[in-house]
Design a protein around this motif. Structure first.
Motif, short mmCIF file in Angstrom:
data_model
loop_
_atom_site.label_atom_id
_atom_site.label_comp_id
_atom_site.label_asym_id
_atom_site.label_seq_id
_atom_site.Cartn_x
_atom_site.Cartn_y
_atom_site.Cartn_z
N ALA A 3 0.45 -7.62 -17.90
CA ALA A 3 0.99 -6.71 -17.06
C ALA A 3 0.17 -6.72 -15.62
O ALA A 3 0.81 -6.55 -14.63
CB ALA A 3 0.63 -5.04 -17.46
N ALA A 4 -1.26 -6.98 -15.72
CA ALA A 4 -2.11 -7.39 -14.65
C ALA A 4 -1.36 -8.45 -13.78
O ALA A 4 -1.43 -8.50 -12.39
CB ALA A 4 -3.42 -7.17 -14.76
N PHE A 5 -1.18 -9.59 -14.71
CA PHE A 5 -0.76 -10.69 -13.91
C PHE A 5 0.45 -10.53 -13.21
O PHE A 5 0.69 -10.86 -11.78
CB PHE A 5 -0.45 -11.87 -15.05
N LEU A 6 1.59 -10.03 -13.82
CA LEU A 6 2.84 -9.68 -13.27
C LEU A 6 2.68 -8.69 -11.92
O LEU A 6 3.32 -9.13 -10.93
CB LEU A 6 3.81 -9.07 -14.25
N GLU A 7 1.90 -7.77 -12.03
CA GLU A 7 1.60 -6.86 -10.88
C GLU A 7 1.28 -7.43 -9.53
O GLU A 7 1.37 -6.83 -8.63
CB GLU A 7 1.13 -5.47 -11.29
N ALA A 8 0.49 -8.54 -9.98
CA ALA A 8 -0.22 -9.45 -8.75
C ALA A 8 0.72 -10.27 -8.11
O ALA A 8 0.25 -10.77 -7.15
CB ALA A 8 -1.48 -10.05 -9.11
N GLN A 9 1.72 -10.54 -8.57
CA GLN A 9 2.68 -11.73 -8.12
C GLN A 9 3.81 -11.03 -7.03
O GLN A 9 4.31 -10.10 -7.10
CB GLN A 9 3.53 -12.15 -9.22
N PRO A 10 3.90 -11.83 -5.88
CA PRO A 10 4.68 -11.69 -4.82
C PRO A 10 6.24 -12.24 -5.15
O PRO A 10 7.33 -12.18 -4.24
CB PRO A 10 4.35 -12.21 -3.65
N MET A 11 6.39 -12.80 -6.30
CA MET A 11 7.73 -13.38 -6.48
C MET A 11 7.94 -13.57 -7.91
O MET A 11 6.97 -13.55 -8.69
CB MET A 11 7.80 -14.88 -5.88
N LEU A 12 9.24 -13.55 -8.32
CA LEU A 12 9.81 -13.49 -9.79
C LEU A 12 11.16 -14.30 -9.79
O LEU A 12 11.83 -13.97 -9.00
CB LEU A 12 9.85 -12.25 -10.39
N VAL A 13 11.23 -15.16 -10.62
CA VAL A 13 12.33 -15.89 -10.93
C VAL A 13 13.32 -15.49 -11.95
O VAL A 13 12.76 -15.10 -13.04
CB VAL A 13 12.31 -17.35 -11.11
N LEU A 14 14.54 -14.96 -11.87
CA LEU A 14 15.26 -14.48 -12.59
C LEU A 14 16.25 -15.32 -13.07
O LEU A 14 17.43 -15.48 -12.23
CB LEU A 14 15.81 -12.98 -11.90
#
Length: 293
Positions: free
Chosen positions: A38-49
């Motif tokens: 959860a901490a890693f995800l929240e720190a990211q400015p991009m997400l590939v879907l």
């Protein structure tokens, strides 16, 4: 026998004799989102879907925002602010219960995390119910620094669509050191990363790409999906100017001695100038990258 893999992945694992390694890593595929994830995800400015559009074509799309735009809101839910942009082939395509695969990748630290499940529209954008959450090793990830974010202009350039790659798009693919691939199978959709030195993707003609499948974690989720369903979507990103190149088509794996290659046939192309506001540095190539011919 583990239940972390469907029959397509199990068939590839058996063919390559990596069942024991795959079974050993299978417990890392969890349904819940641990605090570190959860901490890693929240720190990211991009997400590939990755997902399939209503017409059946599979696409991989880039979502961006300020850190926290994608965040865990419970042990098995992720809230994403916004969604695919208006010119994206997945814009408006994510209805209630749509299978999706996502990958959060941080070039700054060479870390990545995959989260697969189902999505539905929400007041904030998207809500994803997580069914598989797991990290991958840093192999073949190029290191990049984030320079900043460019605000969107008042008149964004429209997406360019086609059924084959142009000469400029072919050149971009041949120069790429990274792309993302979305596939679908009996367990849902998966989004994954592929990286290498420039030239690791061979654009043989405007309708056909080829790349070597490098040794990885022995899961074979992507190749396993392709055993059961040959639809795939690719996403290439120009890290310096934010242009995205999305391809949808069909893929198959060819096995040659100790190596394997994936051949991708292009059916549809969407290029969107400055789709991403993020601006990244030139890469520091992964020491794991094999030499390209």
């Amino acid at each position: 026998m583990t239940t972390a893999y469907h029959h397509g992945s199990l068939a590839v694992q058996e063919r390559l004799g990596v069942q024991q390694a795959a079974a050993h890593i299978a417990p890392s595929i969890r349904p819940g989102i641990r605090p570190v994830a959860a901490a890693f995800l929240e720190a990211q400015p991009m997400l590939v879907l990755g997902a399939a559009a209503p017409d059946g074509r599979v696409w991989a799309s880039l979502l961006t925002g300020e850190p926290g735009f994608a965040r865990a809101t419970g042990p098995d839910t992720v809230s994403v602010a916004g969604g695919p942009g208006p010119g994206d082939p997945l814009a408006g395509a994510l209805a209630d219960g749509t299978p999706v695969g996502t990958i959060a990748l941080d070039p700054r630290t060479r870390r990545r995390m995959r989260l697969n499940g189902t999505a539905r529209p929400s007041a904030r954008g998207l809500l994803i119910e997580a069914e598989q959450v797991f990290a991958n090793c840093p192999k073949y990830l190029q290191k990049r620094e984030l320079y900043g974010s460019e605000p969107a202009g008042p008149h964004p350039s429209p997406a360019r669509r086609g059924e084959a790659l142009t000469e400029a798009q072919l050149a971009a693919v041949r120069a790429a050191d990274t792309f993302f691939v979305a596939t679908t199978g009996p367990d849902g959709v998966d989004a994954s990363h592929r990286g290498g030195n420039p030239g690791f993707v061979r654009a043989e003609n405007p309708r056909e790409l080829l790349w070597r499948d490098y040794p990885g974690n022995a899961m074979f989720l992507t190749l396993g999906n392709l055993v059961t369903d040959d639809r795939a979507g690719l996403l290439f990103l120009d890290w310096e100017n934010g242009t995205t190149l999305q391809l949808s088509g069909r893929a198959e794996t060819a096995y040659h001695s100790e190596e394997r290659f994936v051949r991708f046939r292009v059916d549809s192309v969407v290029e969107t100038p400055a789709a991403s506001p993020l601006r990244w540095s030139a890469p520091e190539y992964s020491p794991a990258n094999p030499a390209t011919p």
